[in-house]
Design a protein around this motif. Structure first.
Motif, PDB file in Angstrom:
ATOM      1  N   GLU A   5      30.625  38.450  40.122  1.00 32.71           N
ATOM      2  CA  GLU A   5      31.289  37.937  38.919  1.00 32.71           C
ATOM      3  C   GLU A   5      31.556  39.069  37.931  1.00 32.71           C
ATOM      4  N   LYS A   6      30.599  39.994  37.782  1.00 32.04           N
ATOM      5  CA  LYS A   6      30.785  41.146  36.894  1.00 32.04           C
ATOM      6  C   LYS A   6      31.970  41.974  37.351  1.00 32.04           C
ATOM      7  N   VAL A   7      32.028  42.231  38.655  1.00 32.64           N
ATOM      8  CA  VAL A   7      33.121  43.044  39.196  1.00 32.64           C
ATOM      9  C   VAL A   7      34.459  42.355  38.948  1.00 32.64           C
ATOM     10  N   LYS A   8      34.515  41.067  39.183  1.00 33.51           N
ATOM     11  CA  LYS A   8      35.756  40.312  38.964  1.00 33.51           C
ATOM     12  C   LYS A   8      36.207  40.430  37.508  1.00 33.51           C
ATOM     13  N   LYS A   9      35.284  40.253  36.581  1.00 31.75           N
ATOM     14  CA  LYS A   9      35.610  40.361  35.150  1.00 31.75           C
ATOM     15  C   LYS A   9      36.064  41.775  34.800  1.00 31.75           C
ATOM     16  N   LEU A  10      35.339  42.767  35.290  1.00 37.25           N
ATOM     17  CA  LEU A  10      35.702  44.152  34.991  1.00 37.25           C
ATOM     18  C   LEU A  10      37.096  44.486  35.515  1.00 37.25           C
ATOM     19  N   VAL A  11      37.421  43.999  36.702  1.00 36.37           N
ATOM     20  CA  VAL A  11      38.761  44.243  37.254  1.00 36.37           C
ATOM     21  C   VAL A  11      39.811  43.553  36.383  1.00 36.37           C
ATOM     22  N   GLU A  12      39.540  42.333  35.966  1.00 35.74           N
ATOM     23  CA  GLU A  12      40.478  41.619  35.083  1.00 35.74           C
ATOM     24  C   GLU A  12      40.681  42.391  33.786  1.00 35.74           C
ATOM     25  N   TRP A  13      39.602  42.880  33.199  1.00 33.68           N
ATOM     26  CA  TRP A  13      39.700  43.635  31.954  1.00 33.68           C
ATOM     27  C   TRP A  13      40.465  44.930  32.169  1.00 33.68           C
ATOM     28  N   PHE A  14      40.225  45.585  33.305  1.00 37.50           N
ATOM     29  CA  PHE A  14      40.933  46.824  33.611  1.00 37.50           C
ATOM     30  C   PHE A  14      42.442  46.549  33.703  1.00 37.50           C
ATOM     31  N   LEU A  47      32.606  49.649  36.802  1.00 39.69           N
ATOM     32  CA  LEU A  47      32.969  49.285  38.169  1.00 39.69           C
ATOM     33  C   LEU A  47      32.285  50.206  39.177  1.00 39.69           C
ATOM     34  N   LYS A  48      32.193  51.469  38.867  1.00 38.21           N
ATOM     35  CA  LYS A  48      31.493  52.392  39.759  1.00 38.21           C
ATOM     36  C   LYS A  48      30.015  52.031  39.861  1.00 38.21           C
ATOM     37  N   ARG A  49      29.399  51.742  38.725  1.00 40.87           N
ATOM     38  CA  ARG A  49      27.977  51.362  38.718  1.00 40.87           C
ATOM     39  C   ARG A  49      27.739  50.088  39.514  1.00 40.87           C
ATOM     40  N   GLU A  50      28.666  49.151  39.419  1.00 45.90           N
ATOM     41  CA  GLU A  50      28.514  47.836  40.059  1.00 45.90           C
ATOM     42  C   GLU A  50      29.045  47.814  41.492  1.00 45.90           C
ATOM     43  N   GLY A  51      29.531  48.938  41.972  1.00 44.18           N
ATOM     44  CA  GLY A  51      30.074  48.974  43.331  1.00 44.18           C
ATOM     45  C   GLY A  51      31.390  48.232  43.460  1.00 44.18           C
ATOM     46  N   GLY A  52      32.195  48.246  42.397  1.00 45.77           N
ATOM     47  CA  GLY A  52      33.429  47.467  42.377  1.00 45.77           C
ATOM     48  C   GLY A  52      34.713  48.251  42.540  1.00 45.77           C
ATOM     49  N   VAL A  53      34.624  49.520  42.886  1.00 51.58           N
ATOM     50  CA  VAL A  53      35.844  50.331  43.004  1.00 51.58           C
ATOM     51  C   VAL A  53      36.738  49.808  44.127  1.00 51.58           C
ATOM     52  N   ASP A  54      36.150  49.365  45.238  1.00 51.33           N
ATOM     53  CA  ASP A  54      36.968  48.832  46.330  1.00 51.33           C
ATOM     54  C   ASP A  54      37.766  47.614  45.883  1.00 51.33           C
ATOM     55  N   GLU A  55      37.161  46.783  45.058  1.00 49.95           N
ATOM     56  CA  GLU A  55      37.880  45.611  44.532  1.00 49.95           C
ATOM     57  C   GLU A  55      39.033  46.063  43.635  1.00 49.95           C
ATOM     58  N   LEU A  56      38.790  47.074  42.824  1.00 53.49           N
ATOM     59  CA  LEU A  56      39.857  47.597  41.963  1.00 53.49           C
ATOM     60  C   LEU A  56      40.980  48.197  42.806  1.00 53.49           C
ATOM     61  N   LEU A  57      40.631  48.885  43.885  1.00 59.30           N
ATOM     62  CA  LEU A  57      41.642  49.510  44.746  1.00 59.30           C
ATOM     63  C   LEU A  57      42.617  48.491  45.332  1.00 59.30           C
ATOM     64  N   LEU A  58      42.213  47.250  45.431  1.00 63.33           N
ATOM     65  CA  LEU A  58      43.136  46.218  45.900  1.00 63.33           C
ATOM     66  C   LEU A  58      44.329  46.079  44.958  1.00 63.33           C
ATOM     67  N   ARG A  59      44.160  46.513  43.714  1.00 61.15           N
ATOM     68  CA  ARG A  59      45.241  46.414  42.717  1.00 61.15           C
ATOM     69  C   ARG A  59      46.245  47.560  42.848  1.00 61.15           C
ATOM     70  N   LEU A  60      46.065  48.450  43.818  1.00 63.92           N
ATOM     71  CA  LEU A  60      47.094  49.469  44.060  1.00 63.92           C
ATOM     72  C   LEU A  60      48.409  48.811  44.454  1.00 63.92           C
TER      73      LEU A  60
END
Length: 115
Positions: A5-14, A47-60
């Motif tokens: 959930e944290k990763v999802k929120k962080l990606v949305e905010w990004f 995102l890096k701390r939470e291991g969420g970079v791969d989720e962010l990369l989907l937004r490429l």
């Protein structure tokens, strides 16, 4: 809040921050653009701390070039091949977005990389 959930929120905010940054750049509002960069820095670090970079990369592949480009700029060190492809496509676009993507590619190719 759980990690996913944290990763999802962080990606949305990004994503929202990237859009606001693009608006500020188009409006030539340096102060607002700098404030968005400060927020994006925090979101990316989290995102890096939470291991969420791969989720962010989907937004490429995000349909808004400002989002895809910002993801590419932030994640260049983690996924250079994918990010270069994205920035190359955006660099072909007219206007400020294309110019900024081309400048980012040149910095990467010259070894002068910074976000």
């Amino acid at each position: 809040m759980q990690q996913q959930e944290k990763v999802k929120k962080l990606v949305e905010w990004f994503v929202r921050g990237a859009l606001r940054h693009a608006e500020a750049m188009e409006a030539m509002d340096d102060e607002a653009a700098a404030a968005e960069v400060a927020d994006l820095n925090r979101y990316y670090a989290a995102l890096k701390r939470e291991g969420g970079v791969d989720e962010l990369l989907l937004r490429l592949g995000h349909p808004e070039p400002a989002v895809a480009g910002m993801v590419a700029v932030y994640a260049m060190r983690e996924a250079p091949g994918r990010c270069v492809v994205t920035l190359t496509a955006i660099a072909a676009l007219p206007g400020l977005i294309g110019f900024r993507a081309q400048a980012a590619l040149e910095r990467w190719e010259n070894g002068d990389w910074e976000k």
